[in-house]
Design an enzyme around this catalytic site. Structure first.
Site, short mmCIF file in Angstrom:
data_model
loop_
_atom_site.label_atom_id
_atom_site.label_comp_id
_atom_site.label_asym_id
_atom_site.label_seq_id
_atom_site.Cartn_x
_atom_site.Cartn_y
_atom_site.Cartn_z
N TYR A 133 0.88 -1.17 0.00
CA TYR A 133 0.00 0.00 0.00
C TYR A 133 0.91 1.21 0.00
CZ TYR A 133 -4.23 -2.62 0.94
OH TYR A 133 -5.29 -3.47 0.83
N ASP A 161 -6.21 -0.67 -6.36
CA ASP A 161 -7.68 -0.61 -6.38
C ASP A 161 -8.26 -0.02 -5.10
OD1 ASP A 161 -7.29 -2.60 -4.51
OD2 ASP A 161 -8.06 -4.22 -5.77
N HIS A 250 -10.05 -6.97 -5.21
CA HIS A 250 -9.80 -6.89 -3.77
C HIS A 250 -10.80 -7.76 -2.99
CE1 HIS A 250 -7.43 -3.97 -1.12
NE2 HIS A 250 -8.02 -4.75 -0.24
#
Ligand code: HOC
Length: 385
Positions: A133, A161, A250
């Site tokens: 991330y 995403d 995800h």
């Protein structure tokens, strides 16, 4: 008993009945009405096999190569956050199970175990990737990436995403509090809105294509964009010179009504082939995989590998490492048997002609009969932990 779990749905059913409700809420929740969560799995039900006959299938070889690593089966442990919610030892159990089955583990940025613990748990020539991330503070991001490379990670999977957290109402309702996670230091957390919100405030929503060259300048690891959802972006990823994409939504946790990874794969591969680009980029897929046949279907369509998340978490939460290993074995066994039945002895011999995908793009809102929110296995076996 563990030996009485005959498929991945069994683990999910037991997890639902036995996990702490906050942990179950966080792992199982998905965005809004959870339509994409269910679609991820049901899309596989719209693909049928066209088996070929009289092929020597005495010996089935499930091994394949992902980003240069030879593995024993074409699936990997994808990144999932907060492993200690499910089991006090956390993701290190996934590391050990992955080792015992010679498959790759993707280390999550938001693991409960520290990055060092997970790397230290690696044995021999075991391979790990890093899921990233991107932090608003790019110095932190750079440090994470370069540490991962120095410590031997073989791939950088940048999640693309999640510029903002999807709304997971089950997680919000159960008001989980984030204890014992390894959230990035210095990050303020809000524990009143569910686990996901508590841990995600550091993520940079300004991340864009313009940042890709910067990542390429700070690492030599292959870069893979995780969370690509349309063929146009796969083509753009080729142009940007990244090594791979993961077609993923995800686990249905971000945008509800995102299409399933397997459908995007079926859309993508013919276009890549048509433009002679299918060797230029490695395409992975995740979401909704519960059967060996699901993995076979993805490999027939041209995936390089298939990511699996929740099933490993459910198995870890109920039976620890032994549970995870059993899930891996069940998938291998199901794959081996079904490869034999479709007349294919090796992963590299799988091809789109073994599938009938005519129904794949026809959406219906029917619920899969076997699993997810509708499991009715009775009586339930209570796990001995
Ligand atoms: C905007 C940030 O992957 C999950 C984890 C963490 C999500 C962070 C999203 O819960 O899906």
């Amino acid at each position: 008993l563990l030996s009485e779990c005959f498929n991945l749905h069994d683990f999910e059913a037991i997890a639902r009945r036995t996990m702490k409700k906050g942990a179950w809420g966080y792992y199982s929740s998905a965005a809004d009405d959870e339509i994409t969560l269910r679609e991820n799995h049901s899309a596989y039900h719209r693909i049928w096999f066209r088996p070929q006959i009289l092929v020597d299938v005495a010996n089935i070889d499930l091994s394949t190569t992902m980003l240069g690593t030879k593995v024993d089966a074409p699936f990997y442990v994808t990144a999932t956050a907060l492993g200690k919610l499910g089991h006090p030892e956390g993701e290190v159990l996934l590391t050990r199970a992955a080792r015992s089955h010679n498959i790759i583990q993707m280390i999550p940025t938001l693991a409960s175990c520290s990055f060092d613990e997970l790397v230290d748990a690696r044995q021999g020539d075991q391979v790990q990737w890093l899921q990233l991330y991107v932090n608003k503070d790019r110095d932190i991001t750079k440090r994470i990436v370069q540490t991962a490379e120095r410590r031997g990670c073989k791939g950088l999977f940048i999640t693309v995403d999640a510029p903002q957290l999807g709304r997971r109402e089950k997680d919000m309702r159960l008001k989980f509090t984030d204890s014992g996670s390894n959230v990035q230091k210095g990050t303020k957390t809000d524990n009143t809105q569910g686990a996901a919100r508590a841990i995600s405030s550091f993520i940079d929503p300004s991340l864009s294509w313009a940042d890709i060259p910067w990542f390429q300048s700070i690492t030599k690891m292959p870069i893979i964009l995780k969370g690509v959802q349309r063929v146009e972006d796969v083509l753009r990823a080729v142009e940007a010179g990244v090594q791979g994409v993961v077609l993923s939504n995800h686990g249905g946790r971000q945008l509800d009504f995102a299409r399933s990874g397997i459908e995007i794969l079926a859309e993508t591969m013919p276009v890549l082939r048509q433009h002679g680009l299918d060797k230029k980029i490695d395409v992975f897929v995740d979401g909704g995989v519960r059967r060996g046949t699901d993995i076979i279907k993805a490999m027939c369509l041209g995936a390089k590998g298939v990511g699996i998340g929740r099933p490993f978490l459910y198995a870890m939460s109920t039976y620890g490492q032994a549970g995870v290993e059993r899930v891996m074995q069940l998938l291998k066994d199901e794959m081996e048997m079904n490869m034999r039945l479709i007349g294919c002895a090796k992963i590299e011999d799988l091809h789109p002609g073994l599938l009938d995908t005519r129904g794949l793009f026809v959406h219906s809102n029917s619920t899969p009969v076997d699993s997810l929110s509708h499991i009715t296995y009775d009586p339930l076996v209570v796990p001995s932990q």
